[in-house]
Motif scaffolding. Structure first.
Motif, PDB file in Angstrom:
ATOM      1  N   LEU A   6     -14.110   5.905  28.521  1.00 56.42           N
ATOM      2  CA  LEU A   6     -14.783   6.492  29.714  1.00 56.42           C
ATOM      3  C   LEU A   6     -15.051   5.425  30.764  1.00 56.42           C
ATOM      4  CD1 LEU A   6     -16.977   8.683  30.420  1.00 56.42           C
ATOM      5  CD2 LEU A   6     -18.704   7.237  29.238  1.00 56.42           C
ATOM      6  N   LEU A   7     -15.078   4.070  30.506  1.00 53.74           N
ATOM      7  CA  LEU A   7     -15.244   3.157  31.626  1.00 53.74           C
ATOM      8  C   LEU A   7     -13.688   3.109  32.507  1.00 53.74           C
ATOM      9  CD1 LEU A   7     -16.997   0.153  30.182  1.00 53.74           C
ATOM     10  CD2 LEU A   7     -18.001   1.791  31.971  1.00 53.74           C
ATOM     11  N   LEU A   8     -12.827   3.216  31.663  1.00 49.35           N
ATOM     12  CA  LEU A   8     -11.481   3.461  32.437  1.00 49.35           C
ATOM     13  C   LEU A   8     -11.296   4.631  33.302  1.00 49.35           C
ATOM     14  CD1 LEU A   8      -8.883   2.135  29.828  1.00 49.35           C
ATOM     15  CD2 LEU A   8      -9.434   0.799  31.959  1.00 49.35           C
ATOM     16  N   ALA A   9     -11.877   5.881  32.670  1.00 48.48           N
ATOM     17  CA  ALA A   9     -11.765   7.010  33.390  1.00 48.48           C
ATOM     18  C   ALA A   9     -12.851   7.053  34.718  1.00 48.48           C
ATOM     19  CB  ALA A   9     -12.378   8.252  32.452  1.00 48.48           C
ATOM     20  N   LEU A  10     -13.993   6.313  34.567  1.00 47.84           N
ATOM     21  CA  LEU A  10     -14.813   6.096  35.616  1.00 47.84           C
ATOM     22  C   LEU A  10     -14.034   5.472  36.746  1.00 47.84           C
ATOM     23  CD1 LEU A  10     -18.434   5.965  34.014  1.00 47.84           C
ATOM     24  CD2 LEU A  10     -17.337   7.808  35.364  1.00 47.84           C
ATOM     25  N   ASP A  11     -13.422   4.433  36.490  1.00 45.71           N
ATOM     26  CA  ASP A  11     -13.009   3.384  37.204  1.00 45.71           C
ATOM     27  C   ASP A  11     -11.768   4.125  38.139  1.00 45.71           C
ATOM     28  OD1 ASP A  11     -14.353   1.310  36.856  1.00 45.71           O
ATOM     29  OD2 ASP A  11     -12.922   0.090  35.448  1.00 45.71           O
ATOM     30  N   ALA A  12     -10.971   4.880  37.218  1.00 48.39           N
ATOM     31  CA  ALA A  12     -10.001   5.675  38.000  1.00 48.39           C
ATOM     32  C   ALA A  12     -10.444   6.787  38.887  1.00 48.39           C
ATOM     33  CB  ALA A  12      -9.094   6.220  36.842  1.00 48.39           C
ATOM     34  N   ARG A  13     -11.471   7.253  38.626  1.00 49.96           N
ATOM     35  CA  ARG A  13     -12.120   8.192  39.376  1.00 49.96           C
ATOM     36  C   ARG A  13     -12.449   7.621  40.609  1.00 49.96           C
ATOM     37  NH1 ARG A  13     -17.326  11.749  37.972  1.00 49.96           N
ATOM     38  NH2 ARG A  13     -17.446  12.991  39.643  1.00 49.96           N
ATOM     39  N   ARG A  14     -13.434   6.548  40.718  1.00 47.20           N
ATOM     40  CA  ARG A  14     -13.621   5.744  41.699  1.00 47.20           C
ATOM     41  C   ARG A  14     -12.553   5.310  42.697  1.00 47.20           C
ATOM     42  NH1 ARG A  14     -17.178   1.590  38.848  1.00 47.20           N
ATOM     43  NH2 ARG A  14     -17.673   3.342  37.345  1.00 47.20           N
ATOM     44  N   LEU A  15     -11.539   4.797  42.114  1.00 42.12           N
ATOM     45  CA  LEU A  15     -10.238   4.595  42.638  1.00 42.12           C
ATOM     46  C   LEU A  15      -9.551   5.652  43.622  1.00 42.12           C
ATOM     47  CD1 LEU A  15      -8.357   2.291  43.330  1.00 42.12           C
ATOM     48  CD2 LEU A  15      -7.120   2.828  41.458  1.00 42.12           C
ATOM     49  N   ARG A  16      -9.666   7.078  42.978  1.00 42.06           N
ATOM     50  CA  ARG A  16      -8.926   8.032  43.626  1.00 42.06           C
ATOM     51  C   ARG A  16      -9.987   8.371  44.710  1.00 42.06           C
ATOM     52  NH1 ARG A  16      -7.981   9.768  38.408  1.00 42.06           N
ATOM     53  NH2 ARG A  16      -9.964  11.046  38.286  1.00 42.06           N
ATOM     54  N   ARG A  17     -11.280   8.279  44.618  1.00 40.05           N
ATOM     55  CA  ARG A  17     -12.116   8.703  45.606  1.00 40.05           C
ATOM     56  C   ARG A  17     -12.150   7.912  47.010  1.00 40.05           C
ATOM     57  NH1 ARG A  17     -17.568   8.684  43.229  1.00 40.05           N
ATOM     58  NH2 ARG A  17     -17.106   9.880  41.552  1.00 40.05           N
ATOM     59  N   ARG A  18     -12.069   6.486  46.406  1.00 41.75           N
ATOM     60  CA  ARG A  18     -11.846   5.602  47.503  1.00 41.75           C
ATOM     61  C   ARG A  18     -10.365   5.715  48.338  1.00 41.75           C
ATOM     62  NH1 ARG A  18     -12.150   0.421  44.431  1.00 41.75           N
ATOM     63  NH2 ARG A  18     -13.700   1.043  43.217  1.00 41.75           N
ATOM     64  N   ARG A  19      -9.572   5.895  47.431  1.00 46.87           N
ATOM     65  CA  ARG A  19      -8.169   6.201  48.280  1.00 46.87           C
ATOM     66  C   ARG A  19      -8.144   7.612  49.131  1.00 46.87           C
ATOM     67  NH1 ARG A  19      -4.033   4.670  43.441  1.00 46.87           N
ATOM     68  NH2 ARG A  19      -4.136   2.461  43.592  1.00 46.87           N
ATOM     69  N   SER A  20      -8.772   8.637  48.526  1.00 50.45           N
ATOM     70  CA  SER A  20      -8.722   9.749  49.181  1.00 50.45           C
ATOM     71  C   SER A  20      -9.645   9.756  50.412  1.00 50.45           C
ATOM     72  CB  SER A  20      -9.468  10.806  48.168  1.00 50.45           C
ATOM     73  OG  SER A  20      -9.858  12.062  49.031  1.00 50.45           O
ATOM     74  N   ALA A  21     -10.647   8.826  50.611  1.00 53.89           N
ATOM     75  CA  ALA A  21     -11.517   8.629  51.788  1.00 53.89           C
ATOM     76  C   ALA A  21     -10.473   8.082  52.900  1.00 53.89           C
ATOM     77  CB  ALA A  21     -12.713   7.711  51.455  1.00 53.89           C
ATOM     78  N   PHE A  22      -9.546   7.086  52.305  1.00 51.58           N
ATOM     79  CA  PHE A  22      -8.813   6.484  53.298  1.00 51.58           C
ATOM     80  C   PHE A  22      -7.726   7.499  53.798  1.00 51.58           C
ATOM     81  CE2 PHE A  22     -10.205   2.162  52.571  1.00 51.58           C
ATOM     82  CZ  PHE A  22     -10.167   1.418  53.658  1.00 51.58           C
ATOM     83  N   ALA A  23      -7.190   8.252  52.918  1.00 54.88           N
ATOM     84  CA  ALA A  23      -5.994   9.058  53.016  1.00 54.88           C
ATOM     85  C   ALA A  23      -6.425   9.985  53.945  1.00 54.88           C
ATOM     86  CB  ALA A  23      -5.325   9.594  51.719  1.00 54.88           C
ATOM     87  N   THR A  24      -7.442  10.609  53.896  1.00 54.02           N
ATOM     88  CA  THR A  24      -8.023  11.913  54.819  1.00 54.02           C
ATOM     89  C   THR A  24      -8.627  11.638  55.964  1.00 54.02           C
ATOM     90  OG1 THR A  24     -10.086  11.854  53.554  1.00 54.02           O
ATOM     91  CG2 THR A  24      -8.387  13.272  52.672  1.00 54.02           C
ATOM     92  N   ARG A  25      -8.471  10.181  56.365  1.00 56.07           N
ATOM     93  CA  ARG A  25      -9.045   9.916  57.858  1.00 56.07           C
ATOM     94  C   ARG A  25      -7.984  10.491  59.006  1.00 56.07           C
ATOM     95  NH1 ARG A  25     -10.429   3.810  58.076  1.00 56.07           N
ATOM     96  NH2 ARG A  25      -8.572   3.354  57.451  1.00 56.07           N
ATOM     97  N   PRO A  26      -8.321  10.575  60.004  1.00 58.29           N
ATOM     98  CA  PRO A  26      -7.401  11.081  61.135  1.00 58.29           C
ATOM     99  C   PRO A  26      -6.459   9.610  61.218  1.00 58.29           C
ATOM    100  CG  PRO A  26      -9.419  11.454  61.894  1.00 58.29           C
ATOM    101  CD  PRO A  26      -9.456  10.753  60.643  1.00 58.29           C
ATOM    102  N   PRO A  27      -4.983  10.163  61.111  1.00 59.34           N
ATOM    103  CA  PRO A  27      -3.741   9.124  61.219  1.00 59.34           C
ATOM    104  C   PRO A  27      -3.823   8.180  62.594  1.00 59.34           C
ATOM    105  CG  PRO A  27      -2.899  11.245  61.508  1.00 59.34           C
ATOM    106  CD  PRO A  27      -4.517  11.495  61.095  1.00 59.34           C
ATOM    107  N   LEU A  28      -3.621   6.821  62.583  1.00 58.14           N
ATOM    108  CA  LEU A  28      -3.520   6.163  63.764  1.00 58.14           C
ATOM    109  C   LEU A  28      -2.013   5.861  63.793  1.00 58.14           C
ATOM    110  CD1 LEU A  28      -5.066   4.444  65.972  1.00 58.14           C
ATOM    111  CD2 LEU A  28      -4.980   2.532  64.183  1.00 58.14           C
ATOM    112  N   ALA A  29      -1.410   6.451  64.768  1.00 55.34           N
ATOM    113  CA  ALA A  29       0.228   6.524  64.996  1.00 55.34           C
ATOM    114  C   ALA A  29       0.462   5.100  65.255  1.00 55.34           C
ATOM    115  CB  ALA A  29       0.443   7.269  66.074  1.00 55.34           C
ATOM    116  N   ASP A  30       1.597   4.725  64.924  1.00 54.55           N
ATOM    117  CA  ASP A  30       1.978   3.273  64.952  1.00 54.55           C
ATOM    118  C   ASP A  30       1.988   2.694  66.542  1.00 54.55           C
ATOM    119  OD1 ASP A  30       2.965   3.163  62.314  1.00 54.55           O
ATOM    120  OD2 ASP A  30       5.048   3.576  62.683  1.00 54.55           O
ATOM    121  N   PRO A  31       2.378   3.441  67.575  1.00 55.86           N
ATOM    122  CA  PRO A  31       2.287   3.010  68.933  1.00 55.86           C
ATOM    123  C   PRO A  31       0.807   2.615  69.221  1.00 55.86           C
ATOM    124  CG  PRO A  31       3.514   4.936  68.940  1.00 55.86           C
ATOM    125  CD  PRO A  31       3.012   4.643  67.492  1.00 55.86           C
TER     126      PRO A  31
END
Length: 133
Positions: A6-31
């Protein structure tokens, strides 16, 4: 046993949520990223390599990593925490160079910069020195 699963599943869920928060931000292009960090044209490849290597290591798109992101927040996107050697191996592969381990000390996050931009500046400076002929 069930509690551990259960703890591993909760950690995996929290990690997916954190990654999703970063991945869904408006992109900052390289330039835009390069302008924000005030990168010199000669160092642009190094700056982008550091950005991409850390993003790959954390499982998020490179365009979601911004200079003012807290370094601790980025490292927390990894399931096993910060791994500077993994970042160096990714940089070596990306840049096609062997980074001398002696040059690594100046790049290590031991000084604990607060944000990614300051950390990346330290890494770029170390790379520049280690890649000199």
């Amino acid at each position: 046993m069930a509690c551990g699963v259960l703890l591993l599943a909760l950690d995996a869920r929290r990690l997916r949520r954190r990654r999703s928060a970063f991945a869904t931000r408006p992109p900052l292009a390289d330039p835009e990223f390069l302008r924000a960090v005030r990168a010199e044209a000669a160092d642009a490849t190094l700056w982008l390599a550091v950005r991409r290597a850390l993003a790959d290591s954390c499982g998020v798109p490179a365009e979601s990593v911004r200079p003012r992101d807290r370094l601790a927040d980025l490292w927390n996107l990894r399931s096993d925490g910060p791994d500077f050697l993994d970042l160096l191996f990714r940089l070596e592969r990306r840049l096609g160079v062997k980074i001398p381990r002696g040059a690594v000390e100046s790049m290590s996050p031991g000084s604990r910069p607060e944000d990614f931009g300051d950390f990346a500046a330290d890494v770029v400076a170390g790379l520049r020195m280690s890649m000199r002929p």
